[in-house]
Design a protein around this motif. Sequence first.
Motif, mmCIF file in Angstrom:
data_model
loop_
_atom_site.group_PDB
_atom_site.id
_atom_site.type_symbol
_atom_site.label_atom_id
_atom_site.label_comp_id
_atom_site.label_asym_id
_atom_site.label_seq_id
_atom_site.Cartn_x
_atom_site.Cartn_y
_atom_site.Cartn_z
ATOM 1 N N ARG A 279 44.807 50.815 43.331
ATOM 2 C CA ARG A 279 44.175 50.807 44.659
ATOM 3 C C ARG A 279 42.924 49.918 44.640
ATOM 4 O O ARG A 279 42.163 49.915 43.669
ATOM 5 N N ILE A 280 42.741 49.197 45.755
ATOM 6 C CA ILE A 280 41.689 48.188 45.836
ATOM 7 C C ILE A 280 40.746 48.500 46.987
ATOM 8 O O ILE A 280 41.172 48.844 48.093
ATOM 9 N N GLY A 281 39.462 48.388 46.727
ATOM 10 C CA GLY A 281 38.446 48.493 47.773
ATOM 11 C C GLY A 281 37.499 47.309 47.654
ATOM 12 O O GLY A 281 37.250 46.812 46.558
ATOM 13 N N GLY A 282 37.012 46.832 48.772
ATOM 14 C CA GLY A 282 36.071 45.710 48.720
ATOM 15 C C GLY A 282 36.234 44.776 49.906
ATOM 16 O O GLY A 282 37.081 44.973 50.769
ATOM 17 N N SER A 283 35.381 43.754 49.927
ATOM 18 C CA SER A 283 35.366 42.773 51.013
ATOM 19 C C SER A 283 35.553 41.382 50.424
ATOM 20 O O SER A 283 34.868 41.020 49.455
ATOM 21 N N PHE A 284 36.453 40.595 51.003
ATOM 22 C CA PHE A 284 36.784 39.277 50.466
ATOM 23 C C PHE A 284 36.962 38.279 51.601
ATOM 24 O O PHE A 284 37.417 38.642 52.700
ATOM 25 N N LYS A 285 36.651 37.026 51.325
ATOM 26 C CA LYS A 285 36.973 35.975 52.278
ATOM 27 C C LYS A 285 38.482 35.761 52.268
ATOM 28 O O LYS A 285 39.094 35.685 51.206
ATOM 29 N N ALA A 286 39.060 35.658 53.444
ATOM 30 C CA ALA A 286 40.519 35.588 53.556
ATOM 31 C C ALA A 286 41.105 34.380 52.848
ATOM 32 O O ALA A 286 42.233 34.434 52.347
ATOM 33 N N ASP A 287 40.349 33.283 52.793
ATOM 34 C CA ASP A 287 40.880 32.048 52.200
ATOM 35 C C ASP A 287 40.421 31.827 50.760
ATOM 36 O O ASP A 287 40.658 30.767 50.196
ATOM 37 N N ASN A 288 39.770 32.832 50.164
ATOM 38 C CA ASN A 288 39.257 32.677 48.794
ATOM 39 C C ASN A 288 40.038 33.592 47.851
ATOM 40 O O ASN A 288 39.530 34.589 47.350
ATOM 41 N N VAL A 289 41.288 33.228 47.619
ATOM 42 C CA VAL A 289 42.151 34.046 46.777
ATOM 43 C C VAL A 289 41.674 34.050 45.329
ATOM 44 O O VAL A 289 41.846 35.036 44.607
ATOM 45 N N SER A 290 41.068 32.937 44.890
ATOM 46 C CA SER A 290 40.682 32.812 43.483
ATOM 47 C C SER A 290 39.694 33.897 43.066
ATOM 48 O O SER A 290 39.790 34.441 41.957
ATOM 49 N N VAL A 291 38.747 34.242 43.941
ATOM 50 C CA VAL A 291 37.783 35.293 43.610
ATOM 51 C C VAL A 291 38.490 36.636 43.493
ATOM 52 O O VAL A 291 38.217 37.432 42.585
ATOM 53 N N PHE A 292 39.418 36.898 44.383
ATOM 54 C CA PHE A 292 40.167 38.152 44.343
ATOM 55 C C PHE A 292 40.987 38.260 43.059
ATOM 56 O O PHE A 292 41.003 39.302 42.388
ATOM 57 N N LEU A 293 41.650 37.174 42.681
ATOM 58 C CA LEU A 293 42.464 37.190 41.465
ATOM 59 C C LEU A 293 41.598 37.339 40.223
ATOM 60 O O LEU A 293 41.988 38.012 39.245
ATOM 61 N N LEU A 294 40.413 36.741 40.239
ATOM 62 C CA LEU A 294 39.490 36.894 39.113
ATOM 63 C C LEU A 294 39.067 38.351 38.961
ATOM 64 O O LEU A 294 38.955 38.868 37.841
ATOM 65 N N LEU A 295 38.860 39.031 40.087
ATOM 66 C CA LEU A 295 38.525 40.451 40.048
ATOM 67 C C LEU A 295 39.662 41.251 39.400
ATOM 68 O O LEU A 295 39.417 42.145 38.592
ATOM 69 N N LEU A 296 40.889 40.917 39.753
ATOM 70 C CA LEU A 296 42.025 41.640 39.181
ATOM 71 C C LEU A 296 42.095 41.451 37.670
ATOM 72 O O LEU A 296 42.435 42.383 36.928
ATOM 73 N N GLN A 297 41.762 40.251 37.212
ATOM 74 C CA GLN A 297 41.791 39.980 35.774
ATOM 75 C C GLN A 297 40.657 40.688 35.046
ATOM 76 O O GLN A 297 40.870 41.383 34.048
ATOM 77 N N GLN A 298 39.443 40.489 35.558
ATOM 78 C CA GLN A 298 38.269 40.986 34.837
ATOM 79 C C GLN A 298 38.002 42.468 35.092
ATOM 80 O O GLN A 298 37.511 43.173 34.216
ATOM 81 N N GLY A 299 38.302 42.926 36.310
ATOM 82 C CA GLY A 299 37.993 44.315 36.649
ATOM 83 C C GLY A 299 39.098 45.282 36.302
ATOM 84 O O GLY A 299 38.833 46.448 35.995
ATOM 85 N N PHE A 300 40.348 44.821 36.332
ATOM 86 C CA PHE A 300 41.476 45.717 36.101
ATOM 87 C C PHE A 300 42.311 45.304 34.893
ATOM 88 O O PHE A 300 43.266 45.996 34.537
ATOM 89 N N GLY A 301 41.972 44.190 34.260
ATOM 90 C CA GLY A 301 42.705 43.742 33.083
ATOM 91 C C GLY A 301 44.134 43.349 33.380
ATOM 92 O O GLY A 301 45.006 43.461 32.503
ATOM 93 N N LEU A 302 44.409 42.871 34.577
ATOM 94 C CA LEU A 302 45.771 42.515 34.950
ATOM 95 C C LEU A 302 46.100 41.080 34.548
ATOM 96 O O LEU A 302 45.213 40.239 34.399
ATOM 97 N N SER A 303 47.372 40.828 34.400
ATOM 98 C CA SER A 303 47.856 39.474 34.115
ATOM 99 C C SER A 303 48.085 38.745 35.434
ATOM 100 O O SER A 303 48.732 39.278 36.343
ATOM 101 N N VAL A 304 47.520 37.540 35.519
ATOM 102 C CA VAL A 304 47.678 36.721 36.729
ATOM 103 C C VAL A 304 48.274 35.383 36.308
ATOM 104 O O VAL A 304 47.649 34.604 35.589
ATOM 105 N N LYS A 305 49.499 35.106 36.745
ATOM 106 C CA LYS A 305 50.192 33.881 36.350
ATOM 107 C C LYS A 305 50.577 33.057 37.573
ATOM 108 O O LYS A 305 51.266 33.548 38.468
ATOM 109 N N ASP A 306 50.118 31.799 37.556
ATOM 110 C CA ASP A 306 50.462 30.870 38.633
ATOM 111 C C ASP A 306 51.807 30.234 38.283
ATOM 112 O O ASP A 306 51.922 29.490 37.317
#
Length: 315
Positions: A279-306
């Motif tokens: 589950r995710i809580g927070g505020s993000f710019k709609a066009d700034n996916v990179s910051v959101f994905l960085l949060l998933l990596q650093q905050g939740f330890g998830l794998s993010v593959k382009d």
Amino acid sequence: MRAEEIEEQASLWLAREDRGLTPDGQDALEKWLAASSRHRVAYLRLKAAWQRADRLAALKRAPMRAAPAPPGLWSRLRIPALAAAALVLLFAGKTYLESGRQPELVYATGLGQTQAYQLADGTRMELNTGTRVRTEIGGGRRIVTLESGEAYFEVVHDASHPFVVQAGKRRITDLGTKFSVFLNGDNVRVLVREGRVRVESLPGAAGAAPIVVEAGNEAITQGLGALVFPKPDSEIARDLSWRNGMLVFDQLPLTEVAEEFNRYNAKHIQVEGNARKIRIGGSFKADNVSVFLLLLQQGFGLSVKDQGDRIVVSR
């Protein structure tokens, strides 16, 4: 703001002025003119062309003995192509107001775009990403047809000429309101911020009985069903945060968060495995996916593959 948008706003102000502005409308026009010299230039240029059009129309209505308009008169009106188009709409507007015919205008936003407009009746309309609407404003009719996407309205109320939004098989009628309408397939979602609206099926379409949705409530309709439930102010603000280019989440499953980001971005996020339950809580710019994905990596330890055409998120 682009010159084309300023020209369009100026044309709408002239159309309203031609029908007669209320004191509040006149104040709003003066504020708009004072906000920028570009506003004043566009307004004065179109007004001069509008007055010239009136004179031409008067010549056409005059007896046959009247002198014809000088040849090449229109060719000497040196206005941009868009301003010329706006002039045509304005001149047509005078005609349809007299004849009862309504010209149809189309407004649309692309992927990741949001845009605000002021309609000819003074209503403010804001379009979210990937939205397309058709409007008929005038001649006693105020109808907006939402063909896709999401739109927010701050309606200038006129009980004798109701403001109506048609979305899918539903009709939403303003009863003095600020509200949004989101069309997603057969699903229509109506969120009322102020006032109230009536939601009903279009004539000839099967559906639930008409319902009135009050401020602080949301209605969701699908097929024959309709559900109305209360929405706290904080949730309403969150749901309308797209108007400021933001996406706000309050402990939503990652899959739903990804779906919302995908509405604004060409490269979609695909969530797999156990990561779907996070589950995710927070505020993000709609066009700034990179910051959101960085949060998933650093905050939740998830794998993010382009993977080129998509971004795969997994645990």
